[in-house]
Design an enzyme around this catalytic site. Structure first.
Site, short mmCIF file in Angstrom:
data_model
loop_
_atom_site.label_atom_id
_atom_site.label_comp_id
_atom_site.label_asym_id
_atom_site.label_seq_id
_atom_site.Cartn_x
_atom_site.Cartn_y
_atom_site.Cartn_z
N HIS A 50 63.49 -6.82 7.54
CA HIS A 50 63.35 -8.23 7.17
C HIS A 50 61.93 -8.76 7.41
CE1 HIS A 50 67.69 -8.10 6.82
NE2 HIS A 50 67.73 -7.62 8.04
N CYS A 51 60.93 -7.89 7.25
CA CYS A 51 59.54 -8.28 7.50
C CYS A 51 59.40 -8.89 8.89
CB CYS A 51 59.03 -9.25 6.44
SG CYS A 51 58.98 -8.56 4.78
N ALA A 52 60.12 -8.30 9.84
CA ALA A 52 60.09 -8.78 11.23
C ALA A 52 60.22 -7.58 12.17
CB ALA A 52 61.19 -9.80 11.47
N HIS A 103 56.33 -11.26 9.17
CA HIS A 103 55.01 -10.63 9.11
C HIS A 103 53.95 -11.55 8.51
CE1 HIS A 103 57.09 -6.41 9.08
NE2 HIS A 103 57.12 -6.99 10.26
#
Length: 412
Positions: free
Chosen positions: A368-370, A129
């Site tokens: 996972h910030c994805a 992100h």
């Protein structure tokens, strides 16, 4: 020094990390979450502590001995970082809080001058992100088009799609060197070649690469390179932005304050310091910078090639062992670096991670910030185990045994 693989001093290395000696939930700690944040060796802890005990003072602001000493120590680390990533000059190195701030700095400084309404920039579907949201914000503010390079089912960038995304109005390509979820090692040389051919600059998110492999920003010919200290066995709250000198010289400051100025006048306005200090407003995290220098010394003493070979052997062993776990699905390519993403049957990643924690095994669970990558695979979350220079075969064996046990307890 680069140790032969068979002589990699894993027992000595693990002894350098006090936190690894503890037990969690009655079990020896198996720390497999270094991609989120790596543990710190005594050399880093002791160096930062010693700095606070004997050397601490404000930098670039005093003529007294402690200030001069602290300033010199900080600038020595800047030079050390430049050497570590093979930058042309220490003045190409900007200290920031981490990768996220480095990318935001480029978006808010370079982005203010390099983009015009109607221009476009390219990111990939596998980005963290931190390498998506700043560009979305810039695109919205400046009237830009954000283009996305997709990935294949195997977790590789679909490079056949890249030429169609690049044109004369592409100003920047922002791409990760290594995926923080899949471990995919992206073909940066080819991406940079194609981007430069159409006049675009390239920013590389090196947060998941710099601890696993040698980095040469000049050989890559990238225009910007960002990474965080805390993933590289250094302190939290410190990171690095590398930029080519001519780009940094042309960029306006993002934040204003002390240290980044040359002259301030209420009537004549303000003139700014040269890079990199132009981008370092306020009091820097000098102790963190000193700790980062100690981390670079530690990694360099072991040898990046030796670390990469050790981790490569462990990765192959882990992938082969995990493939034997019933109902386990691995995500990503066969050839990868640092991280292993998986799910176990129909069980939520949070539940799997909670069970493993009871066995003393620390992994990461979640998106996972994805989130775009999760959407690509049609799952809300994944489990992720990650390797570091202190990881060992016993930790892999315990992870695999724990997953077998969870499968027996919960079924499919």
């Amino acid at each position: 020094m680069n140790y032969p693989v068979e002589h990699y001093p894993i027992d000595r290395v693990r002894a350098d990390f006090p936190i690894l000696q503890q037990s969690v939930n009655g079990q020896p700690l198996a720390y497999l979450d270094s991609a989120a944040s790596a543990q710190k060796p005594l050399a880093v802890i002791d160096r930062e502590r010693d700095f606070y005990l004997h050397e601490y003072a404000a930098v670039h602001r005093g003529i007294h001995t402690l200030s001069a000493r602290a300033t010199s120590a900080m600038e020595e680390v800047r030079a050390k970082v430049a050497t570590f990533i093979h930058a042309a000059s220490a003045e190409d190195i900007v200290f920031v809080r981490g990768t996220t701030e480095a990318i935001n700095l480029v978006a808010n400084s370079y982005g203010r001058t390099a983009f015009q309404p109607g221009d476009n920039l390219v990111i990939s579907e596998m980005e963290h992100h931190a390498n998506i949201v700043p560009w979305q914000m810039l695109a919205q503010a400046r009237g830009l088009t954000l283009r996305v390079l997709p990935i294949t089912d195997d977790g590789e960038l679909d490079m056949a799609q890249l030429p169609a995304l690049l044109d004369e109005r592409t100003r920047l390509v922002a791409v990760t060197q290594v995926s923080n979820v899949l471990g995919t090692v992206n073909p940066l040389a080819e991406i940079i070649r194609q981007a430069h051919a159409c006049g675009a600059k390239v920013l590389v998110d090196g947060a998941q690469a710099v601890m696993h492999q040698a980095v040469d920003v000049q050989a890559l010919d990238c225009d910007f390179y960002a990474f965080s200290g805390h993933k590289l066995y250094g302190p939290s709250g410190i990171g690095v932005l590398y930029g080519k000198s001519e780009l940094l010289q042309a960029m306006p400051p993002w934040e204003g304050g002390g240290a980044m100025i040359r002259e301030v006048s209420l009537t004549q306005g303000t003139t700014y310091a040269d890079p990199p200090w132009r981008f370092e407003a306020g009091s820097p995290h000098v102790a963190g910078i000193i700790g980062l220098g100690a981390a670079l010394d530690y990694v360099s003493a072991l040898g990046v090639d030796a670390i990469q070979a050790h981790e490569g052997l462990l990765m192959r062993y882990a992938l082969a062992s995990l493939a034997e776990v019933p109902t386990l699905r691995l995500y990503g390519p066969v050839h990868r670096q640092g991280v292993i993403a998986f799910n176990l049957g129909r069980h939520h990643a949070f539940d799997v991670g909670s069970f493993l924690d009871q066995y003393g095994i620390a992994i990461r669970t979640g998106h996972h910030c994805a989130m775009p990558l999760m959407s690509r695979y049609g799952v809300p979350s994944m489990c992720r185990a990650s390797l570091a220079l202190y990881s060992c075969q016993d930790e892999i064996d315990r992870l695999v045994a724990g997953l077998h046990r969870i499968h027996r307890l919960l079924g499919e």
